[in-house]
Scaffold this active site. Structure first.
Site, PDB file in Angstrom:
ATOM      1  N   SER A 127      -4.440   3.304 -18.399  1.00 24.41           N
ATOM      2  CA  SER A 127      -5.759   3.573 -17.832  1.00 24.41           C
ATOM      3  C   SER A 127      -6.269   4.986 -18.120  1.00 24.41           C
ATOM      4  O   SER A 127      -7.393   5.314 -17.786  1.00 24.41           O
ATOM      5  CB  SER A 127      -5.765   3.304 -16.332  1.00 24.41           C
ATOM      6  OG  SER A 127      -5.009   4.278 -15.683  1.00 24.41           O
TER       7      SER A 127
ATOM      8  N   GLY B 146       0.816  -1.201   0.000  1.00 21.78           N
ATOM      9  CA  GLY B 146       0.000   0.000   0.000  1.00 21.78           C
ATOM     10  C   GLY B 146       0.844   1.242   0.000  1.00 21.78           C
ATOM     11  O   GLY B 146       2.058   1.171   0.191  1.00 21.78           O
ATOM     12  N   PRO B 147       0.221   2.388  -0.192  1.00 19.82           N
ATOM     13  CA  PRO B 147       0.954   3.649  -0.224  1.00 19.82           C
ATOM     14  C   PRO B 147       1.586   3.964   1.134  1.00 19.82           C
ATOM     15  O   PRO B 147       1.248   3.322   2.127  1.00 19.82           O
ATOM     16  CB  PRO B 147      -0.117   4.685  -0.552  1.00 19.82           C
ATOM     17  CG  PRO B 147      -1.363   3.935  -0.831  1.00 19.82           C
ATOM     18  CD  PRO B 147      -1.212   2.551  -0.345  1.00 19.82           C
ATOM     19  N   PRO B 148       2.467   4.935   1.188  1.00 15.77           N
ATOM     20  CA  PRO B 148       3.107   5.286   2.456  1.00 15.77           C
ATOM     21  C   PRO B 148       2.095   5.797   3.469  1.00 15.77           C
ATOM     22  O   PRO B 148       1.099   6.404   3.093  1.00 15.77           O
ATOM     23  CB  PRO B 148       4.081   6.405   2.077  1.00 15.77           C
ATOM     24  CG  PRO B 148       4.184   6.382   0.603  1.00 15.77           C
ATOM     25  CD  PRO B 148       2.944   5.766   0.074  1.00 15.77           C
TER      26      PRO B 148
ATOM     27  N   LYS C 233       1.432   0.196   7.502  1.00 13.14           N
ATOM     28  CA  LYS C 233       2.074  -1.109   7.285  1.00 13.14           C
ATOM     29  C   LYS C 233       3.072  -1.411   8.401  1.00 13.14           C
ATOM     30  O   LYS C 233       3.048  -2.474   9.017  1.00 13.14           O
ATOM     31  CB  LYS C 233       2.784  -1.118   5.920  1.00 13.14           C
ATOM     32  CG  LYS C 233       1.847  -0.876   4.761  1.00 13.14           C
ATOM     33  CD  LYS C 233       2.540  -0.974   3.429  1.00 13.14           C
ATOM     34  CE  LYS C 233       3.591   0.085   3.174  1.00 13.14           C
ATOM     35  NZ  LYS C 233       3.039   1.461   3.092  1.00 13.14           N
TER      36      LYS C 233
ATOM     37  N   LYS D 223      -8.163   4.861  -6.649  1.00 19.98           N
ATOM     38  CA  LYS D 223      -8.636   5.913  -7.555  1.00 19.98           C
ATOM     39  C   LYS D 223      -9.938   6.515  -7.049  1.00 19.98           C
ATOM     40  O   LYS D 223     -10.120   7.741  -7.074  1.00 19.98           O
ATOM     41  CB  LYS D 223      -8.837   5.320  -8.960  1.00 19.98           C
ATOM     42  CG  LYS D 223      -7.526   5.018  -9.669  1.00 19.98           C
ATOM     43  CD  LYS D 223      -7.771   4.305 -10.983  1.00 19.98           C
ATOM     44  CE  LYS D 223      -6.461   4.104 -11.740  1.00 19.98           C
ATOM     45  NZ  LYS D 223      -6.661   3.289 -12.946  1.00 19.98           N
TER      46      LYS D 223
HETATM   47  P1  ADP Z   1       3.663   2.808   6.405  1.00 26.51           P
HETATM   48  O1  ADP Z   1       4.545   1.822   7.041  1.00 26.51           O
HETATM   49  O2  ADP Z   1       2.511   2.166   5.670  1.00 26.51           O
HETATM   50  O3  ADP Z   1       4.334   3.813   5.547  1.00 26.51           O
HETATM   51  P2  ADP Z   1       3.220   3.688   9.100  1.00 26.51           P
HETATM   52  O4  ADP Z   1       2.948   2.379   9.688  1.00 26.51           O
HETATM   53  O5  ADP Z   1       4.552   4.279   9.316  1.00 26.51           O
HETATM   54  O6  ADP Z   1       2.965   3.669   7.540  1.00 26.51           O
HETATM   55  O7  ADP Z   1       2.113   4.697   9.534  1.00 26.51           O
HETATM   56  C1  ADP Z   1       2.284   6.083   9.683  1.00 26.51           C
HETATM   57  C2  ADP Z   1       1.622   6.555  10.951  1.00 26.51           C
HETATM   58  O8  ADP Z   1       0.226   6.460  10.843  1.00 26.51           O
HETATM   59  C3  ADP Z   1       2.008   5.731  12.141  1.00 26.51           C
HETATM   60  O9  ADP Z   1       2.158   6.572  13.236  1.00 26.51           O
HETATM   61  C4  ADP Z   1       0.824   4.816  12.342  1.00 26.51           C
HETATM   62  O10 ADP Z   1       0.668   4.449  13.666  1.00 26.51           O
HETATM   63  C5  ADP Z   1      -0.323   5.693  11.881  1.00 26.51           C
HETATM   64  N1  ADP Z   1      -1.421   4.905  11.350  1.00 26.51           N
HETATM   65  C6  ADP Z   1      -1.550   4.467  10.093  1.00 26.51           C
HETATM   66  N2  ADP Z   1      -2.699   3.787   9.939  1.00 26.51           N
HETATM   67  C7  ADP Z   1      -3.312   3.797  11.144  1.00 26.51           C
HETATM   68  C8  ADP Z   1      -4.540   3.257  11.618  1.00 26.51           C
HETATM   69  N3  ADP Z   1      -5.369   2.567  10.837  1.00 26.51           N
HETATM   70  N4  ADP Z   1      -4.858   3.457  12.897  1.00 26.51           N
HETATM   71  C9  ADP Z   1      -4.025   4.134  13.690  1.00 26.51           C
HETATM   72  N5  ADP Z   1      -2.867   4.687  13.312  1.00 26.51           N
HETATM   73  C10 ADP Z   1      -2.493   4.518  12.034  1.00 26.51           C
END
Ligand code: ADP
Length: 786
Positions: free
Chosen positions: A675, A352-354, A358, A718
């Site tokens: 697309s 998934g996106p940043p 994850k 999208k």
């Molecule tokens: P990724 O690894 O996908 O780039 P992160 O895990 O680093 O993203 O998430 C970024 C921030 O957003 C973190 O502080 C995370 O705890 C918070 N976060 C993301 N999704 C959720 C969620 N569904 N509920 C609570 N906090 C979230």
């Protein structure tokens, strides 16, 4: 006394010429040279008399000894600078009676002295004695060649013997003169014996002194040498102690570490090597680092798992809002593992996106299982050695990232997050994904061999989780091993909830604040989401909230009771002016501009597609950093438009008069994929027919040459992006209908979806006045031409 004869006289300095001896003399003084010249004219005979003082340059008669030698000049050689070298042979002794002339050279009356006869017996004894002494002298002095003794021994005349021996001794001129002046052979021998004795004493003394000096020297040298050795020994002993101490320290540590047998053996062998090395050697440092690695790796230590599914569920819920499906999949995954009691099985891959959570999901899994957590990023890794380490023979070699992660985890069964598996690249240094495959393969990873560590490490208890932004960039063999779980991104609603329940409390705590210090209303939060962030995840949102917390914390430090309520009207004071304009829908309807929706690694995004007509020759100009697939897709769209030109009311020969320019803004960002086909075709028709496009409509879909519309990927992202931007209608391929099920209900409710199979179905929904095709088209033509 013999005859008196007048002879030229040559005063000698520092030498005595004895009768019967041949000698070279260098003559330089004016008077002496004159005397020589005179002698050359008188049978080469000359009187040689030594000066009492060699220093005197211009001697007077009183400066000369009284006895000299009559000699014959045998050779004469002119040397450069006026000096003469002569070879003279002494003939007989002579007494200097009277100097008759002094200028231009010395002339003197000399009385020849005939050699006296001597008493046989007495001289015989003296001769023997002298010879013995001389022999002794030769031994002591070592200055006289050995064959001289043989020559001297063969002399039978006592006087001659004395003369020859005297000439060989290194005596002072006065002493030699004494010998010369002794006319009687016996007296002469006696004088010589006396001199010899004295000389010998001196020599003995010299020898003694020499010995003593040498002894002294030898002693100091020996002492010095010994002292140096002692120093070396001390140093050696000290170092050895140090080395021994170090080696023993390692041995203790190794014993305490309870390493597996193989590791222990290897470690002890290295310690042995270390012990034999000077502590400062570079190689020793390498061994030390290696030993430290061996000691610090968790070869056996592992944590106890807490594999209770309800706890896992609870922890995941605690840490994350929403993501119901994802959490469910994770719990299922762990359930299967628990049932099968095996670690083997696919690896979880969160895609998934940043900022969609994850990493934090993986962290939660570790927390739920009570395992340690480590994370390494594979982004930009292009060298196999980064996974597997460098051999120890490399300077500065280290283990690869896997082993580094394990050391950091301090347990052999952590949850190990491999971030960005889609960002690895391959080059000449080897394929890191092949090495990674070995790491992840349950058949092989119980003996993972790092080039640096050399001893295989068991990774089979590690729980690997990977993440990626883009499924398509994950090497296929890796993807085959993984169970992909998609996290498409959040809706506005979800973001607000995540902020309220998780991000704000977290940030407050991190900044040492309480809810009393900072209040942000829901409306304000929504505003922050819309105007300050544009993303699928919540990373930037969290960042903005962190800024608010930090600014508040600063005030609280100064004033304990400080509290801030952030509202829409004061927000800009803390976060600056809004960064994004919410909703493209505000823009208004335009000709030749269609809103496409695109999938990117950072989530879905809107794409404005612009087409303009210019006078030309039917060229298709594409700008905005479009990839090959996108360019081809534009060509296909154009071909379709041309083939149907008549139906749309476009003159069939438009391509002979016009160039079409397609531009997709934000030109710095590369775009690709099929697309946007539908959107481009629609934009072309809009431009050619001068029909405005409804700006509340967004679309996606691939187009064929016949105008059929094919399904595309990333629908969920999208649609979320379209929703974020305030779009009302989304046109998408009929075959993507199934993807709509994954769209959150509240989003679905707010959007209208138009499912289409052919471009003909698109135009009525996108273009504003369907019935105006013909008139608009002809007007467009005339306007453009005019
Ligand atoms: P990724 O690894 O996908 O780039 P992160 O895990 O680093 O993203 O998430 C970024 C921030 O957003 C973190 O502080 C995370 O705890 C918070 N976060 C993301 N999704 C959720 C969620 N569904 N509920 C609570 N906090 C979230």
């Amino acid at each position: 006394m013999g005859e008196l004869i007048e002879l030229p006289l040559l005063p000698l300095r520092g030498v005595i010429v004895f009768p019967h001896l041949v000698l070279h003399l260098d003559v330089g003084r004016e008077r002496s040279v004159r005397a020589l010249e005179e002698a050359m004219m008188q049978n080469n005979v000359i009187l040689l008399v030594a000066q009492k003082e060699a220093r005197v340059d211009d001697p007077a008669p009183e400066d000369l000894f009284e006895v000299g030698t009559i000699a014959r000049i045998k050779q004469m050689l002119k040397l450069p600078g006026g000096t003469m070298r002569i070879l003279v042979e002494g003939i007989k002794r002579a007494r200097l009676e009277k100097v008759t002339e002094q200028e231009p050279y010395f002339k003197a009356l000399a009385a020849e002295v005939e050699e006296e006869e001597a008493d046989q017996a007495e001289t015989e004894a003296l001769m023997r004695y002298v010879l013995q002494q001389f022999e002794h002298y030769i031994k002591l002095s070592k200055k006289i060649p050995a064959d001289v003794l043989a020559n001297v021994s063969s002399i039978t005349l006592p006087g001659r013997l004395a003369d020859v021996i005297a000439s060989h001794l290194s005596l002072k001129v006065e002493q030699k003169q004494e010998v010369l002046a002794a006319f009687s052979p016996v007296t002469r021998l006696e004088v010589l014996a006396d001199l010899l004795n004295r000389e010998m004493e001196i020599l003995e003394l010299e020898k003694k002194i020499g010995l003593r000096v040498r002894k002294q020297m030898e002693k100091t040298q020996k002492e010095y040498y010994l002292r140096e050795q002692v120093k070396a020994i001390h140093k050696e002993l000290g170092e050895a102690d140090e080395r021994l101490a170090e080696a023993n320290e390692y041995r203790e540590k190794i014993a305490a570490a309870k390493l597996p047998e193989e590791v222990e053996k290897k470690a002890l062998k290295e310690v042995e090597r270390l012990e034999k090395m000077p502590p400062a050697a570079a190689e020793a440092a390498v061994i030390r680092t290696y030993l430290d690695w061996l000691l610090e790796l968790p070869w056996v230590f592992q944590t106890e798992d807490r594999l209770e599914l309800d706890v896992v569920e609870q922890v995941l819920d605690e840490d994350h809002y929403g993501l119901e499906k994802v959490k469910e999949r994770i719990v299922e995954y762990l359930a299967v593992r628990r049932l099968t009691q095996k670690i083997k099985g696919p690896i979880l891959c969160l895609i998934g996106p940043p900022g969609v959570g994850k990493t934090s999901l993986a962290r939660s899994i570790a927390r739920a299982l009570q395992r340690k957590f480590v994370r390494i990023s594979l982004g930009g890794v292009r060298d196999e050695a980064e996974i597997r380490g460098h051999r120890r023979t490399y300077v500065g070699a280290l283990p690869g990232r896997i082993i580094q992660g394990i050391r950091q985890a301090k347990s052999r069964n952590p949850v190990f997050l491999l971030d960005e598996v889609d960002k690895m690249s391959t080059d000449f240094r080897g394929d890191p994904s092949a090495a990674l495959l070995e790491v992840l393969d349950p058949e092989q990873n119980n003996s993972f061999s790092d080039h640096y560590i050399e001893i295989p490490f068991d990774l089979s208890q590690v729980m690997f989780i990977t993440t990626a932004n883009n499924r398509y960039n994950i090497p296929q063999p890796l993807l085959d091993r993984m169970e992909a779980i998609y996290l498409p991104g959040y809706t506005e609603e979800e973001k607000v909830k995540i902020a309220q329940r998780h991000l704000i409390p977290k940030q407050l705590e991190e900044n040492g604040l309480t809810g009393k210090n900072l209040r942000i209303s829901e409306g304000t939060l929504r505003y922050i989401v819309r105007e300050y962030t544009r993303e699928a995840g919540v990373r930037n949102l969290e960042r903005e909230l962190a800024v608010l917390c930090r600014k508040t914390a600063r005030q609280v430090v100064e004033n304990n009771d400080y509290h801030l309520t952030v509202t829409r009207s004061n927000l800009h004071k803390y976060l600056g002016p809004p960064r994004f304009r919410f909703g493209l829908a505000e823009k208004g309807n335009e000709v030749g501009v269609v809103t496409g929706v695109a999938w990117t690694e950072t989530g879905g995004d809107l794409l404005a597609i612009e087409v303009t007509l210019m006078k030309g020759k039917g060229k298709l100009i594409l700008t905005g950093k479009l990839g090959d697939v996108m360019q081809e897709s534009a060509q296909a769209a154009l071909s379709y438009v041309r083939s149907r030109a008549a139906d749309f009311g476009i003159p069939a020969d438009f391509h002979e008069e016009y160039d079409l320019h397609i531009h997709i803004p934000e030109g710095a960002i590369p775009k690709d994929g099929p697309s946007a086909g539908v959107a481009m075709a629609t934009a072309m028709i809009s431009a050619l027919t001068r029909t405005p496009v409804n700006h509340f409509v967004a679309m996606t879909g691939e187009i064929t040459l016949r105008g059929r519309i094919l399904p595309v990927g990333g629908i969920k992202e999208k649609i979320l992006a379209a929703h974020r931007a305030g779009i009302k209608t989304v046109i998408l391929p009929q075959d993507n209908k199934k993807d709509l099920l994954e769209i959150p209900k509240n989003v679905r409710r707010r959007l209208e979806f138009v499912l289409v199979e052919h471009l003909d179905q698109v135009l009525p929904r996108a273009l504003l006045s369907e019935e105006k095709y013909e008139t608009e088209a002809s007007r467009a033509m005339s306007v453009s031409q005019g």
